[in-house]
Design a protein around this motif. Structure first.
Motif, short mmCIF file in Angstrom:
data_model
loop_
_atom_site.label_atom_id
_atom_site.label_comp_id
_atom_site.label_asym_id
_atom_site.label_seq_id
_atom_site.Cartn_x
_atom_site.Cartn_y
_atom_site.Cartn_z
N LEU A 1 4.69 -7.58 -0.26
CA LEU A 1 3.78 -6.69 0.48
C LEU A 1 2.34 -6.88 0.01
N THR B 1 -0.62 2.42 2.80
CA THR B 1 0.07 1.52 1.87
C THR B 1 -0.36 1.81 0.44
N SER C 1 3.31 8.89 6.30
CA SER C 1 2.75 7.72 6.96
C SER C 1 1.97 8.11 8.20
N ARG D 1 6.42 -1.79 4.10
CA ARG D 1 6.09 -0.48 3.52
C ARG D 1 7.23 0.50 3.79
N PHE E 1 1.66 4.55 -0.98
CA PHE E 1 3.00 4.10 -1.37
C PHE E 1 2.96 3.35 -2.70
N GLU F 1 -3.73 1.37 7.95
CA GLU F 1 -2.46 0.96 7.35
C GLU F 1 -2.59 0.75 5.84
#
Length: 164
Positions: free
Chosen positions: A48, A18, A155, A138, A21, A14
């Protein structure tokens, strides 16, 4: 099944996504708000960024008390955010190295002074408050990117902007 070995791997997956992003964020998006009830891009990204810092609180402590919790100052621009994400991810990785199945079963409480929000097993707290929380915000960040014509990274498969 040894969840204490699976959760860190899931976290790594993850955080890799992330990071993509966060690398797409521009300073222009930080003041963007898609709706009056929405957070600004800056507030969303900084929220986040703080989620990985919950990992040591959950693994190493019986509770998190927001009235006394200390977290780093929020970055002010997109470049600082990428660096902060790397730092916060490293802090979480270090805590994950101490994780055992026994720790996953221990209770953990989130509170603010005398107000207790909830108590959960640490494994549930890690799944809900870290992994699911990262994925949720996200995805929101992806909407902010899309609405600002910034290519959205993939993703779990390709995106309209990035093939797998």
């Amino acid at each position: 099944m040894n969840l204490s070995k699976l959760l860190p791997g899931e976290f790594e997956h993850e955080m890799k996504t992330t990071t993509k992003f966060f690398s797409a964020i521009s300073d222009d998006i930080l003041s963007f708000r898609p709706h009056e009830k929405s957070m600004s891009g800056n507030a969303l990204a900084n929220h986040l960024l703080g989620i990985p810092l919950l990992v040591p609180h959950i693994i190493e402590k019986p509770a998190l008390d927001w009235s006394t919790a200390k977290f780093p100052e929020n970055p002010k621009n997109a470049a600082e955010m990428v660096t902060a994400l790397e730092t916060n991810t490293a802090i979480a990785r270090k805590a994950f190295k101490m994780l055992t199945n026994e720790i996953l079963e221990q209770p953990w409480t989130m509170k603010n002074g005398e107000t207790t929000y909830f108590t959960l097993p640490k494994g549930v707290a890690l799944r809900n408050l870290v992994l699911n929380h990262i994925i949720h915000h996200r995805a929101q960040l992806g909407v902010y990117l899309r609405l600002n014509n910034i290519p959205v990274p993939s993703s779990y498969g390709g995106s309209a902007d990035e093939a797998m």
